[in-house]
Scaffold this motif. Structure first.
Motif, short mmCIF file in Angstrom:
data_model
loop_
_atom_site.label_atom_id
_atom_site.label_comp_id
_atom_site.label_asym_id
_atom_site.label_seq_id
_atom_site.Cartn_x
_atom_site.Cartn_y
_atom_site.Cartn_z
N GLY A 199 54.79 43.30 43.41
CA GLY A 199 56.18 42.92 43.21
C GLY A 199 56.71 42.05 44.33
N ALA A 200 56.31 42.39 45.54
CA ALA A 200 56.75 41.61 46.70
C ALA A 200 56.26 40.17 46.63
N LEU A 201 55.00 40.00 46.22
CA LEU A 201 54.44 38.65 46.11
C LEU A 201 55.12 37.87 44.98
N ALA A 202 55.27 38.50 43.83
CA ALA A 202 55.80 37.81 42.65
C ALA A 202 57.22 37.31 42.83
N THR A 203 58.00 38.00 43.67
CA THR A 203 59.41 37.62 43.84
C THR A 203 59.68 36.87 45.15
N GLY A 204 58.63 36.51 45.88
CA GLY A 204 58.83 35.72 47.09
C GLY A 204 59.43 36.50 48.24
N TYR A 217 50.07 34.85 52.83
CA TYR A 217 48.92 35.50 53.46
C TYR A 217 47.90 35.96 52.41
N MET A 218 48.18 35.69 51.13
CA MET A 218 47.24 36.01 50.07
C MET A 218 46.14 34.95 50.01
N THR A 219 44.89 35.38 50.11
CA THR A 219 43.77 34.45 50.07
C THR A 219 43.10 34.41 48.70
N THR A 220 43.07 35.54 48.01
CA THR A 220 42.53 35.58 46.66
C THR A 220 43.28 36.64 45.86
N CYS A 221 43.23 36.51 44.55
CA CYS A 221 43.77 37.56 43.70
C CYS A 221 43.09 37.49 42.34
N SER A 222 43.10 38.61 41.64
CA SER A 222 42.69 38.61 40.25
C SER A 222 43.95 38.85 39.43
N MET A 223 44.07 38.10 38.33
CA MET A 223 45.27 38.18 37.49
C MET A 223 44.84 38.49 36.06
N VAL A 224 45.49 39.51 35.48
CA VAL A 224 45.22 39.83 34.08
C VAL A 224 46.10 38.93 33.22
N LEU A 225 45.47 38.14 32.35
CA LEU A 225 46.20 37.20 31.50
C LEU A 225 46.68 37.89 30.22
N ALA A 226 47.44 37.17 29.43
CA ALA A 226 48.07 37.74 28.24
C ALA A 226 47.07 38.31 27.24
N ASP A 227 45.87 37.73 27.18
CA ASP A 227 44.85 38.21 26.23
C ASP A 227 44.00 39.34 26.80
N GLY A 228 44.36 39.78 28.03
CA GLY A 228 43.62 40.87 28.66
C GLY A 228 42.45 40.42 29.51
N SER A 229 42.15 39.14 29.48
CA SER A 229 41.05 38.63 30.30
C SER A 229 41.47 38.57 31.77
N LEU A 230 40.48 38.43 32.63
CA LEU A 230 40.71 38.45 34.07
C LEU A 230 40.45 37.08 34.66
N LYS A 231 41.39 36.59 35.44
CA LYS A 231 41.21 35.29 36.10
C LYS A 231 41.26 35.50 37.60
N ARG A 232 40.25 35.03 38.29
CA ARG A 232 40.20 35.13 39.74
C ARG A 232 40.70 33.82 40.35
N ILE A 233 41.62 33.92 41.27
CA ILE A 233 42.23 32.74 41.89
C ILE A 233 42.00 32.81 43.39
N THR A 234 41.47 31.73 43.95
CA THR A 234 41.21 31.67 45.39
C THR A 234 42.05 30.57 46.03
N LEU A 285 53.08 34.54 34.65
CA LEU A 285 51.80 33.87 34.40
C LEU A 285 50.74 34.88 33.99
N GLY A 286 50.90 36.09 34.48
CA GLY A 286 49.96 37.17 34.25
C GLY A 286 50.34 38.30 35.18
N VAL A 287 49.54 39.35 35.18
CA VAL A 287 49.82 40.52 36.02
C VAL A 287 48.84 40.55 37.19
N MET A 288 49.36 40.52 38.40
CA MET A 288 48.51 40.65 39.58
C MET A 288 47.76 41.97 39.52
#
Length: 412
Positions: free
Chosen positions: A90-95, A107-124, A140-143
């Motif tokens: 929540g802290a990240l999503a709201t700045g 300070y976030m270097t990577t995250c995985s985000m659950v997309l609307a279809d339930g798939s997982l997207k890794r962001i670096t 965009l999705g759920v951290m």
């Protein structure tokens, strides 16, 4: 819910969904959908990378638990918000931010985000998407899993005390260069600010501690009493502020500790009704003077409870950051009467003045601006809206509040 696979399955099967944590936001950003997920059970710290100084966790981890864990490692996150009861996601999503550094999300270097279809997207950090994902409003999705970069733990020598507005206001840039930590609690209707500075010192250096008179711990109780009828008689706020200044902000204090130990509030339980606006560092003095003039007019009912929290954020590249491409100053505005916050005129006045100069609202706090205004003050707003539609074509992550904010119709 304790596993990533469970989170994916819930999101995949839901038509409309929002995530909530400890309910610290005074905006309706995490409500109003058929499925609401309490993310606070998704709260494991997963791993530490000693070589890279990084920590990986689930997004429901409470900031307090994270900070205690990394301090035990001899690490810190060098810019912390005012409270420790919020979830990391929540802290990240709201700045969410602290002062004299960058937004927490930087300070976030990577995250995985659950997309609307339930798939997982890794962001670096190497992905262009990360500049949009850092402050995503949860649309965009759920951290899911998050990795944060830490630094070696350090000790601050903190000094606090009152100063006239004519003294602290012209010296902001000089103090930002001189001190590792700077925060100003402005006291409306008193012509005073309470200045807090912190300087890095050797942990073994002796500091003669002075925490001020013992009665300072009763400030919130005194505020509650003095502001009890201020929603009926707004002018009494000016008198209350002068009394509170003399009683609770006129003494000096001195102490030392880690950034977390010395600067983060650890006793706040309930949601506080507040607004917060940001403006470019160079514009702040003029905006401050205009706001001060406006609220000191007796024809204006915008008498503001104290303190107004003034903090400083370094520029970054996150699309919906308050500090996108420029160093900024943030100014918080609090209502001590939560039940009457909807009629608190100060929220309207601070928004009017800051918007006039291109100021930006804090995503997790109160503001009235919507899509037509936001597109003028956030240069990447339209790009973010296009990306959101691509990542969530069925508007699964929109609630009524966000739908209005983004000027999107929710499909029924």
């Amino acid at each position: 819910m304790t596993k990533e696979e469970e989170l994916q399955e819930i999101i995949k099967k839901s038509e409309k969904i929002r995530i909530f944590g400890t309910k610290q936001s005074s905006a309706d950003i995490a409500s109003g959908t058929a499925t609401l997920i309490d993310i606070t059970t998704y709260n494991k710290i997963l791993s530490f990378d000693d070589a890279a100084h990084t920590v990986t966790m689930q997004s429901g981890v409470i900031l307090k638990d994270l900070l205690e864990a990394i301090e035990a490692k001899g690490w810190c996150i060098p810019c912390l918000p005012d409270i420790n009861t919020i979830t990391i996601g929540g802290a990240l999503a709201t700045g969410t931010h602290g002062t004299s550094g960058k937004l927490l999300c930087e300070y976030m270097t990577t995250c995985s985000m659950v997309l609307a279809d339930g798939s997982l997207k890794r962001i670096t950090e190497k992905d262009a998407l990360i500049d949009a994902a850092r402050v995503s409003l949860g649309v965009l999705g759920v951290m899911s899993e998050i990795t944060l970069k830490c630094e070696p733990l350090y000790t601050l020598h903190v000094k606090e005390g009152p100063q006239d507005d004519s003294e602290w206001l012209p010296n902001i840039k000089e103090r930002l260069k001189k001190h590792d930590f700077l925060r100003i609690l402005w006291l409306p209707h008193t012509d005073k600010g309470y200045v807090i500075t912190g300087d890095k010192i050797d942990a073994n250096k002796e500091v003669i501690e002075n925490l001020g008179p013992a009665y300072l711990k009763h400030r919130r109780a005194a505020s509650k009493m003095l502001y009890k009828y201020s929603h009926i008689f707004p002018w009494t706020t000016a008198i209350a502020n002068k009394l509170l200044y003399r009683g609770f902000f006129s003494s000096t204090k001195e102490h030392k500790g880690s950034l977390y130990q010395a600067t983060v509030t650890k006793s706040r339980g309930s949601t506080i009704e507040l607004a917060e606006w940001t403006i470019g560092l160079d514009k702040f003095p003029a905006v401050f003077e205009e706001l001060k003039t406006e609220i000191n007019k007796w024809s204006n009912k915008s008498f503001i409870h104290i303190p107004m929290d003034v903090r400083f954020i370094q520029k970054d590249n996150s699309w919906l950051s308050y500090a996108y491409k420029e160093d900024t100053v943030t100014m918080g505005c609090v209502s001590r009467n939560a039940a009457t916050a909807d009629t608190y005129e100060a929220f309207k006045s601070i928004e009017k003045v800051f918007l006039k100069h291109g100021g930006k609202p804090h995503w997790g706090k109160r503001f009235a601006a919507k899509d037509a205004t936001l597109t003028k003050i956030y240069s990447k707003w339209e790009d973010f809206k296009v990306l959101r539609k691509e990542m969530d074509p069925t508007n699964k992550f929109l609630n009524p509040y966000l739908s209005e904010l983004l000027n999107e119709k929710i499909m029924k």
